[in-house]
Write a protein that holds these residues in place. Structure first.
Motif, short mmCIF file in Angstrom:
data_model
loop_
_atom_site.label_atom_id
_atom_site.label_comp_id
_atom_site.label_asym_id
_atom_site.label_seq_id
_atom_site.Cartn_x
_atom_site.Cartn_y
_atom_site.Cartn_z
N VAL A 6 0.70 -1.07 -0.07
CA VAL A 6 0.14 -0.03 -0.16
C VAL A 6 0.73 1.30 0.04
O VAL A 6 1.94 1.34 0.98
N ASP A 7 0.59 2.17 -0.77
CA ASP A 7 1.29 3.36 -1.10
C ASP A 7 1.29 4.22 0.40
O ASP A 7 0.31 4.39 0.98
N GLU A 8 2.43 4.77 0.82
CA GLU A 8 2.43 5.38 2.14
C GLU A 8 1.46 6.52 2.27
O GLU A 8 0.75 6.97 3.31
N LYS A 9 0.83 7.11 0.95
CA LYS A 9 0.12 8.10 1.04
C LYS A 9 -1.39 7.79 1.31
O LYS A 9 -2.35 8.76 1.67
N PHE A 10 -1.66 6.61 1.16
CA PHE A 10 -3.04 5.90 1.62
C PHE A 10 -3.09 5.49 2.99
O PHE A 10 -3.95 4.80 3.13
N LEU A 11 -1.95 5.64 3.71
CA LEU A 11 -1.72 5.02 5.04
C LEU A 11 -1.89 6.23 6.11
O LEU A 11 -1.13 7.25 5.97
N VAL A 12 -2.78 5.88 6.94
CA VAL A 12 -2.87 6.87 8.12
C VAL A 12 -2.35 6.32 9.60
O VAL A 12 -2.44 5.20 9.82
N ARG A 13 -1.46 6.96 10.03
CA ARG A 13 -0.86 6.66 11.09
C ARG A 13 -0.79 7.41 12.50
O ARG A 13 -0.78 8.54 12.22
N ARG A 14 -1.37 6.91 13.38
CA ARG A 14 -1.53 7.58 14.72
C ARG A 14 -0.95 6.73 15.89
O ARG A 14 -1.43 5.69 16.07
N HIS A 15 -0.47 7.58 16.80
CA HIS A 15 0.11 6.78 18.07
C HIS A 15 -0.92 6.85 19.03
O HIS A 15 -1.82 7.50 19.07
N VAL A 16 -0.87 5.64 19.86
CA VAL A 16 -1.76 5.64 20.87
C VAL A 16 -1.08 5.86 22.06
O VAL A 16 -0.09 5.15 22.50
N PRO A 17 -1.25 7.09 22.82
CA PRO A 17 -0.43 7.41 24.08
C PRO A 17 -0.74 6.53 24.90
O PRO A 17 -1.76 5.75 25.10
N ILE A 18 0.26 6.38 25.76
CA ILE A 18 0.31 5.09 27.20
C ILE A 18 -0.97 5.49 27.82
O ILE A 18 -1.55 4.73 28.40
N LEU A 19 -1.17 6.68 28.07
CA LEU A 19 -2.43 7.29 28.80
C LEU A 19 -3.72 7.19 28.36
O LEU A 19 -4.73 7.26 28.71
N TRP A 20 -3.73 6.76 27.27
CA TRP A 20 -5.05 6.83 26.18
C TRP A 20 -6.04 5.85 26.79
O TRP A 20 -5.77 4.67 27.29
N ASN A 21 -7.29 6.27 27.05
CA ASN A 21 -8.15 5.44 27.66
C ASN A 21 -9.72 5.45 27.01
O ASN A 21 -10.50 5.99 27.49
N GLY A 22 -9.53 5.43 25.66
CA GLY A 22 -10.80 5.49 24.75
C GLY A 22 -11.05 6.88 24.46
O GLY A 22 -12.11 7.02 23.72
N GLU A 23 -10.52 7.70 24.49
CA GLU A 23 -10.62 9.33 24.22
C GLU A 23 -11.15 9.23 22.56
O GLU A 23 -10.20 8.47 21.95
N GLY A 24 -12.13 9.74 22.14
CA GLY A 24 -12.58 9.67 20.79
C GLY A 24 -11.82 10.34 19.71
O GLY A 24 -12.01 10.07 18.61
N TYR A 25 -10.93 11.21 20.27
CA TYR A 25 -10.24 12.28 19.19
C TYR A 25 -9.37 11.25 18.17
O TYR A 25 -9.26 11.23 16.93
N LEU A 26 -8.77 10.07 18.88
CA LEU A 26 -7.74 9.31 18.13
C LEU A 26 -8.63 8.51 17.08
O LEU A 26 -8.14 8.26 16.06
N LEU A 27 -9.78 8.07 17.49
CA LEU A 27 -10.80 7.11 16.57
C LEU A 27 -11.28 7.93 15.58
O LEU A 27 -11.28 7.62 14.30
N ARG A 28 -11.47 9.22 15.81
CA ARG A 28 -12.15 9.99 14.85
C ARG A 28 -11.01 10.30 13.71
O ARG A 28 -11.46 10.41 12.55
N GLU A 29 -9.81 10.77 14.42
CA GLU A 29 -8.85 11.05 13.49
C GLU A 29 -8.36 9.98 12.43
O GLU A 29 -8.25 10.07 11.10
N VAL A 30 -8.47 8.69 12.87
CA VAL A 30 -8.13 7.74 11.93
C VAL A 30 -9.43 7.51 10.98
O VAL A 30 -9.07 7.29 9.83
N ALA A 31 -10.45 7.48 11.44
CA ALA A 31 -11.75 7.10 10.55
C ALA A 31 -11.61 8.34 9.46
O ALA A 31 -11.84 8.08 8.32
N ARG A 32 -11.67 9.41 9.89
CA ARG A 32 -11.56 10.67 8.95
C ARG A 32 -10.44 10.48 7.95
O ARG A 32 -10.50 10.86 6.78
#
Lengths: 372, 288
Positions: free
Chosen positions: A127-153
């Motif tokens: 898969v071409d890099e430009k079609f890949l979305v990467r987001r880190h999951v902070p160790i303190l992440w506890n379900g906060e929606g921003y991460l999920l929204r960013e990846v979906a968007r």
């Protein structure tokens, strides 16, 4: 530890990730039975290698009889060196779109990283890099929606699929953390009508954490010999050459293989006898090498915590108890070197000091062996 | 001079009464390491190797001013031991155990970062400042004080290389083991700037291997350094997808190959040796 697809799907199902109905089968009759229950199905070889589809390890069947035939075809098949012993018979999906999503460890950031793409269904390396979305999951992440929204968007998902995707992603991160995974991968994650559902699944568990997950079924990996040596507690990898190799420490063992290759030889294995191995495990390791019937055995030891006299004793023990019927080249330096070298000399074995010289000699011996 | 560890560094040994901990604590003391205390909850109140044994790291910090901790407990207890040391206020934490779950290491690393603690390891042989102090399991006799800094992912291979340098009359300023796990504390990227800044260090040897991208990341720094960097990378013959002894030594899906690492380091101006026995000559010529 890699889990078979059907085991991975079981874990995901338990975690609330939507997966098709399915049953693991060991005979064509069981496959027909499963298809009668489920309807149109995919019959999928359960092996621990990717690219099953291309290799003919996946078939489709609309009737129980067709499922029986597909299972008969796939069971017992050789897929990239693995014999298929089980198939997973699973409800066939009408696929509108194929997505990709995974959770893995970013070794540099030392955090989990989510990768997603709207272009699923192919190996992620393609898969071409430009079609890949990467987001880190902070160790303190506890379900906060921003991460999920960013990846979906990021992969361009809209209603009604975006919300389902976000829910699935949160659960995948949860599975990763709860099961000490090293990889959770859904490829493809399928859009069928209004639904998002996991069509394939990979779940690899961190080998160092397997012991704290008694709930997970154990999956044996590697060749029979690899398993046997690992039972002793040594790191072992089978290679395709004719020179059996033992060294102490992972880096030394790798460098030893490289030295053999450098002089034109072909190592038969990787064996790390441990950074501080004593007589007993060293003898066990050597015993394994002798059993491989190589053309020559090369033992390369830099004694740090490992004591050269212990290594010499191990060699002599094996020679006395089972015999070493092939040429043996020993390189021995470091802690208690003089004692070790003297023990070997008394038994008629001349140890080398220099790694290059010993590796060159080993390769020469292997050539002689070939001419014999 | 040296990096991270000096002759005055006050050390507490966690697991000092265990088989491994006891042996290596004795070796460290013999080398001159200032071991001020040990921790072993079941033997608290006793003395071992002439140092007090406490139930907690906190006592070692409060009573004896321990500032560095070295952990010799089984992997299953290592996270607890590490958190205890960080919470007690040490500034340097060396994790010897192998087979720590990666999620545990990530948690330890995060806690260290929050508290400004330098984490070395896990699955490391530790670090040594030759002639001053050692905090690890390396064989003391192979090192000599001198101008070469070594940063290594592998223990025995780095011993081989350190010994060949010493034999060639090239002593070492500081030798640090990154550890063989996929996730570790100090990496080449953290340590190269320390070596660059250390007045005693005149050249740096990197001992890398397949897996991950630590060497590629290091190359970005090598480019900016004034001191020469010589590297040896192990695992040229390693097949893809197989773990070569170290949990972190694995080529995954075409990533972590030796070729990628070699190309990055060479492009950055490092001298990459084909074989470990070529290192000392390369260092000698780099030093001019």
């Amino acid at each position: 530890m890699k889990l078979y697809e059907y085991l991975a799907k079981g874990v995901l199902r338990e975690a609330g990730v939507p997966v098709p109905p399915g049953r693991v089968c060991q005979t064509p009759a069981e496959a027909a039975e499963a298809a009668a229950e489920i309807g149109p199905v995919a019959v999928k070889a359960q092996v621990l290698v990717g690219g099953r589809g291309k290799a003919g390890g996946i078939g489709f069947a609309d009737t129980p009889e067709a499922a029986r035939a597909e299972a008969r075809r796939i069971l017992g098949m050789d897929l990239k060196g693995y014999r298929v012993e089980k198939v997973y018979v699973e409800g066939k999906l009408a696929t509108d779109r194929e997505l990709y999503v995974s959770v893995t460890v970013d070794r540099v950031a030392r955090e989990l990283v989510v990768m997603a793409s709207a272009h699923g269904g192919v190996e992620i390396e393609d898969v071409d890099e430009k079609f890949l979305v990467r987001r880190h999951v902070p160790i303190l992440w506890n379900g906060e929606g921003y991460l999920l929204r960013e990846v979906a968007r990021g992969i361009g998902l809209e209603a009604p699929w975006a919300a389902q995707f976000q829910d699935i992603l949160a659960r995948l991160i949860g599975v990763f953390r709860q099961r000490d995974a090293e990889l959770v991968e859904i490829n493809p994650l399928v859009i069928t009508g209004d639904e998002v559902i996991a069509a394939d699944a990979r779940l690899n568990i961190d080998d160092s954490a397997v012991d704290r997950h008694p709930e997970l079924e154990r999956v044996e990996e590697g060749t029979e010999l690899e398993r046997r040596v690992r039972e002793i507690g040594l790191a072992y990898v089978e290679l395709d050459g004719d020179i059996a190799v033992m060294a102490n420490g992972a880096g030394m063992a790798m460098a030893t293989l490289d030295a053999i290759a450098h002089f034109g030889g072909r190592p038969a294995n990787f064996l790390d006898a441990g950074g501080g191995a004593s007589v007993e495990p060293t003898a066990q390791a050597l015993d394994v090498l002798v059993g491989m019937r190589p053309r020559v055995i090369f033992i390369n030891i830099f004694g740090g915590i490992t004591r050269c006299d212990d290594v010499a004793r191990a060699i002599l023990t094996v020679r006395e108890t089972r015999g070493i019927p092939v040429p043996l080249v020993v390189r021995l330096v470091g802690t208690n070197e003089a004692e070790g070298v003297a023990l070997l000399r008394a038994a008629g074995i001349e140890a080398y000091r220099d790694m290059a010289e010993a590796a060159r000699r080993t390769v020469e011996e292997s050539r002689k062996g070939r001419d014999r | 001079m040296s990096v991270l560890l000096h002759r005055d560094t006050r050390v507490v040994v966690q697991g000092i009464t265990g088989h491994q901990g006891s042996f290596h604590a004795q070796q460290m003391i013999a080398y001159g390491t200032r071991v001020v205390a040990g921790v072993s909850p079941s033997k608290a109140g006793t003395t071992h190797l002439s140092v007090p044994v406490y139930a907690s790291v906190r006592e070692a910090v409060e009573r004896d001013g321990a500032e560095a901790a070295i952990v010799f407990v089984p992997a299953a207890m290592a996270r607890d031991a590490a958190f205890e040391a960080v919470a007690a206020g040490v500034r340097l934490l060396v994790m010897i155990p192998e087979h720590l779950p990666v999620l545990d290491t990530m948690a330890i690393h995060t806690f260290c970062r929050l508290r400004g603690v330098t984490l070395v390891g896990p699955n490391t042989f530790g670090l040594i400042t030759p002639g001053e102090s050692k905090l690890g399991i390396m064989p003391s006799h192979i090192y000599r004080p001198g101008p070469v800094g070594i940063i290594a992912r592998s223990g025995t291979l780095s011993y081989e290389i350190a010994a060949s340098l010493s034999d060639a009359g090239l002593g070492q300023s500081s030798v640090v083991g990154m550890g063989g796990d996929p996730v570790v504390g100090q990496t080449f990227t953290d340590l190269l700037p320390l070596m660059e800044a250390d007045p005693q260090t005149e050249a740096v040897v990197l001992v890398g291997e397949i897996g991950g991208s630590a060497e590629e990341r290091a190359a970005e720094l090598v480019r900016t350094m004034t001191k020469p960097v010589v590297a040896y990378l192990a695992g040229k013959s390693a097949p893809e997808g197989k773990r070569m002894g170290h949990a972190g030594a694995i080529i995954e899906r075409g990533r972590g190959t030796l070729e990628s690492k070699r190309a990055a380091l060479e492009a950055a101006g490092a001298r990459v040796c084909e074989m470990p026995w070529e290192i000392s000559a390369a260092v000698r010529s780099a030093l001019g």
